[in-house]
Enzyme design. Sequence first.
Site: not given
Length: 320
Positions: A155-156
């Site tokens: 996600h990051e």
Amino acid sequence: MRAGEMRNTSLHPEGMGGGGWRHRLGNALKTTVLLAGLTALLLVVGERLGGPQGLIVAGFFVVVMNFASYWFSDRIALAMHGAQPLSYAEAPWLHAMVERLAARAGMPKPAIYLLPTRTPNAFATGRNPEHAAVAVTAGLMDILDRRELEGVLAHELAHVKNRDTLIGTVAATLAGVISYAAQMLFFFGGSLLSRDDDEDGLAHTLGNLGVLLVAPIAATLLQLAVSRSREYGADATGAQLCGDPDALADALLKLERGAELMPYDRAPATSHLFIVNPLSGGAIMGLFSTHPPIPERVRRLREMSALTPRSPRAWHSAWA
């Protein structure tokens, strides 16, 4: 999106949703609007603090802050949280995981930092993929298994790939400055809230009080305008990147519970950078949250997982 279509985009990092030129152009426009809006707020506060001279000082300060926000906002965000570089020797498996995900996304491996807090969370920062960093908290490392941690890291990295990190860190830096300037307007005392030589002293006082109340709210609303949609996009791209939407969904549920039990209020202006909102708040505060609701994010990820008959192991095999 059909199951076959999702599998195709998941297996080709360049085709991942949110990373196209339209998204990058949209983020560039949003960054420009954000800088313009927060700049205008700061100029108004400067004029209220010191009249024409205050406006000139604020103008000079705006130029410096805009320059620093673009070039150094990532370092500022990391410093706000006391983040320390995490060396390869300290966590070789974590570095290997990030390197693997970065290779799948077709981008350089970002630097890895550790935040010394037990609250489980993470964020990414940096003006572009070549100058990016991923920060994880000590608490995150404690409560997630490696499958869930990979979902969070994906996600990051999706934020980095989608060019979300610049607008996020610029918003954090300038919103913090606006809030601080409004506090100065309050703490400097009555001389700034009224002018003896002003025939409309009452009107001026009311105007200053209006700025005092509106500036922090306006800064927060500008953050909201660029934050919520980015999280949905990063969830989708991250799920495709790690190949396991359920892993990210499971992680979000754990992180939401962790934030409720151990809210983290250091540098509130950067709260929108984190994967889940680190601040505590009830239903009313949820209206002003920089993050979309966790249940909705989890629902979308579950639907994404259900669109394909592949198991998580099969997803990972496809990436091998």
